[in-house]
Write a protein that holds these residues in place. Structure first.
Motif, PDB file in Angstrom:
ATOM      1  N   ALA A  32     -10.426  69.389  34.420  1.00  0.00           N
ATOM      2  CA  ALA A  32     -11.202  70.629  34.383  1.00  0.00           C
ATOM      3  C   ALA A  32     -11.595  71.046  35.796  1.00  0.00           C
ATOM      4  O   ALA A  32     -11.416  72.212  36.181  1.00  0.00           O
ATOM      5  CB  ALA A  32     -12.442  70.435  33.513  1.00  0.00           C
ATOM      6  N   ALA A  33     -12.103  70.092  36.604  1.00  0.00           N
ATOM      7  CA  ALA A  33     -12.547  70.429  37.959  1.00  0.00           C
ATOM      8  C   ALA A  33     -11.372  70.908  38.806  1.00  0.00           C
ATOM      9  O   ALA A  33     -11.461  71.942  39.484  1.00  0.00           O
ATOM     10  CB  ALA A  33     -13.208  69.210  38.611  1.00  0.00           C
ATOM     11  N   CYS A  34     -10.252  70.159  38.757  1.00  0.00           N
ATOM     12  CA  CYS A  34      -9.110  70.524  39.608  1.00  0.00           C
ATOM     13  C   CYS A  34      -8.514  71.857  39.177  1.00  0.00           C
ATOM     14  O   CYS A  34      -8.192  72.701  40.025  1.00  0.00           O
ATOM     15  CB  CYS A  34      -8.047  69.433  39.569  1.00  0.00           C
ATOM     16  SG  CYS A  34      -8.560  67.968  40.435  1.00  0.00           S
ATOM     17  N   CYS A  35      -8.354  72.071  37.856  1.00  0.00           N
ATOM     18  CA  CYS A  35      -7.736  73.318  37.399  1.00  0.00           C
ATOM     19  C   CYS A  35      -8.633  74.508  37.738  1.00  0.00           C
ATOM     20  O   CYS A  35      -8.127  75.567  38.158  1.00  0.00           O
ATOM     21  CB  CYS A  35      -7.474  73.269  35.901  1.00  0.00           C
ATOM     22  SG  CYS A  35      -6.126  72.171  35.514  1.00  0.00           S
ATOM     23  N   ALA A  36      -9.939  74.348  37.589  1.00  0.00           N
ATOM     24  CA  ALA A  36     -10.836  75.451  37.940  1.00  0.00           C
ATOM     25  C   ALA A  36     -10.739  75.753  39.433  1.00  0.00           C
ATOM     26  O   ALA A  36     -10.700  76.918  39.845  1.00  0.00           O
ATOM     27  CB  ALA A  36     -12.266  75.094  37.559  1.00  0.00           C
ATOM     28  N   ALA A  37     -10.650  74.689  40.257  1.00  0.00           N
ATOM     29  CA  ALA A  37     -10.531  74.896  41.703  1.00  0.00           C
ATOM     30  C   ALA A  37      -9.227  75.608  42.027  1.00  0.00           C
ATOM     31  O   ALA A  37      -9.204  76.542  42.847  1.00  0.00           O
ATOM     32  CB  ALA A  37     -10.617  73.556  42.433  1.00  0.00           C
TER      33      ALA A  37
END
Lengths: 250, 278
Positions: A11-16
């Motif tokens: 979630a964190a990487c895809c949002a970034a």
């Protein structure tokens, strides 16, 4: 319900990645605010904001000075002192990059401050990530506090032997040497012992490994991860394909 | 049936046991190619980019290409490292941070955040140095995510330091800073697109002032940041290599000569102990 560590990481990487691909400052600011809100919900807001502030404050100042005053590509001049020109384009560029970096930093810090490292390592081992990677990750994260303690002890020992840090550069360099050499020597010695202990327990051998930790990975989270990865890939492809003709000189 | 050896196989023979060495070599080449191709692509496309507004195209290419290259190098190198090197990597990564802070307290205006990487490259070779650079960036990004995109540059520093050690540049004391200077030039040039396209500038105010000066003369952002890197990085790496050399010689020879790399390539000056295992 606890999030599977890989779900949080995805979630964190895809949002970034999606924020970077979108490249619009209102979205970046919204993502950054959402990350702060989530951090507040999980109770790590103070730590995340402190860490992010230490990283981002110098970057923001540097961007503001750099692009705010010197942006040769800018046309709309707002103010001018000698060689320095404040341009609307320059300020916009600084805002764009600062908000994007802030969003990405806040998202990743939110992940790293909420994840349980043993859970993350278990999840990585189950995904056939080399165990060497997990070892280095875990060993480093546990070594940081141990090393700070050790450095403090060395400093105390050297002070007991008469180490006085003077004002001059040479004196301070000598003090740094007196602390650094015992620290490095002790750590390298320890590493040698640890290598023998690990090898005796079959660390270097190849083959299947078992873990005593078990993680719940509900199907809903698997679907979420796959969807997030697809969306991020779509955002990247969209950005690359729309920007391609303009970005490549012919 | 042939008689089986009762002792543990040594590191050299164990390395070939897992995956085929050919595939690993292919991964290494692919990783290096990804980094080099990304750099060339960014340098060729950048003049058009910055005038076109948001730099997210170049940022995505820079992030994707450099991270892919770094991860490929890591996957190729990590499984073949012997345990004695692996246990040293956390030490090196923490040294990067702690020694960086300790040296920072001397008031010198340099980052000095690669001392551990260079030290492990001197003791265990280029592959270990490159892997330490990448892993160090990944681990440190848990506290400061902005260092993650510089993983490829950190890998390059470790790799070049290992090559310098293999070539005997750490045997003569005055050659270590020279090797560091050359490494700094290459590492600074490779890292400049990350600073330019992902962050749009440098994190420090001092370095930011130098970039501003070049921008005021009308340089493109990438050119300005590359020139700034060429001013600060070689000096910084020359100091880092010198400190790493000082540390390597300050360690007792009983410790340093335990490393096969040090023995095989005569990395450090001085006579080989008669029986290194004793």
């Amino acid at each position: 319900m606890r999030l599977h560590p890989l779900t949080a990481l995805t979630a964190a990487c895809c949002a970034a990645v999606m924020t970077t691909a979108a490249g619009s400052w209102p979205l970046s600011v919204a993502v950054a605010l959402a990350a702060v809100l989530l951090a507040a919900r999980t109770g790590v807001a103070a730590r995340v904001l402190l860490a992010a502030g230490v990283i981002l404050a110098p970057l923001f100042l540097s961007l503001l000075v750099l692009h705010g005053l010197f942006f040769p590509e800018g046309h709309t001049v707002l103010a001018q002192w000698g060689p320095a020109r404040v341009t609307a384009e320059g300020l916009g560029f600084a805002l764009e990059l600062a908000s994007r970096t802030a969003a990405c930093v806040l998202l990743l810090l939110l992940f790293s401050f909420t994840v349980s490292v043993p859970d993350l390592l278990t999840a990585l081992a189950a995904r056939r990530i080399p165990p060497q990677f997990s070892f280095v990750l875990a060993a480093t994260l546990t070594l940081v506090p141990a090393m700070a303690e050790r450095l403090e002890k060395i400093r105390q020992a050297q002070e007991a032997r008469g180490l006085v840090v003077g004002r001059g550069l040479l004196s301070r360099l000598a003090a740094a040497r007196l602390q650094a050499v015992p620290l490095v020597l002790g750590l390298v010695e320890d590493a040698g012992l640890r290598a023998q202990a690990l090898d005796a327990r079959g660390f270097g051998t190849t083959g299947p490994r078992t873990s005593y930790r078990q993680l719940q990975d509900p199907p809903a989270q698997r679907i979420f991860r796959a969807t997030a990865l697809l969306l991020a890939a779509a955002a990247v492809v969209l950005r690359l394909s729309t920007a391609w003709p303009a970005a490549v000189p012919t | 049936m042939s008689p089986q050896s009762l002792t543990l196989p040594d590191a050299g023979s164990r390395t070939g046991a897992g995956t085929a060495p050919g595939r690993r070599r292919l991964l290494e080449i692919a990783g290096a190619t990804a980094i080099a191709a990304t750099y060339v692509f960014l340098v060729l496309t950048q003049p058009v980019e910055i005038a076109n507004g948001p730099a997210s195209f170049s940022a995505l290419v820079a992030l994707g290409g450099f991270l892919l290259g770094a991860v490929l190098l890591l996957v190729a190198v990590l499984p073949v490292l012997p345990t004695s090197t692996l246990v040293l990597m956390p030490v090196a990564i923490v040294l990067n941070v702690v020694l960086g802070q300790l040296m920072g307290s001397t008031g010198l205006p340099f980052y000095l955040d690669a001392i551990g990487t260079v030290l492990i490259a001197v003791l265990a070779g280029p592959a270990a140095g490159a892997a330490t650079g990448v892993l160090g960036s990944i681990v440190w990004s848990f506290f400061n995510p902005t260092v993650l995109p510089f993983a490829a540059g950190a890998a390059l520093i470790g790799f070049l330091a290992g090559l310098a050690a293999r070539g005997g540049l750490f045997r003569r004391f005055y050659l270590a800073p020279v090797a560091g200077f050359l490494t700094g030039i290459l590492a600074g040039v490779v890292s400049a697109p990350i600073a330019a396209f992902v962050y749009g500038g440098t994190a420090g105010l001092g370095t930011g002032a130098i970039v501003s000066a070049f921008r005021a003369m009308g340089d493109t952002l990438l050119a300005a940041i590359t020139k700034q890197a060429l001013i600060s990085d070689p000096m910084d790496k020359a100091i880092v290599f010198t400190i790493a050399a000082l540390l390597a010689y300050a360690l007792p020879r009983r410790t340093t000569f335990q490393f096969a790399f040090v023995r095989r390539f005569r990395v450090l000056a001085g006579k080989l102990p008669a029986d290194p295992a004793a």
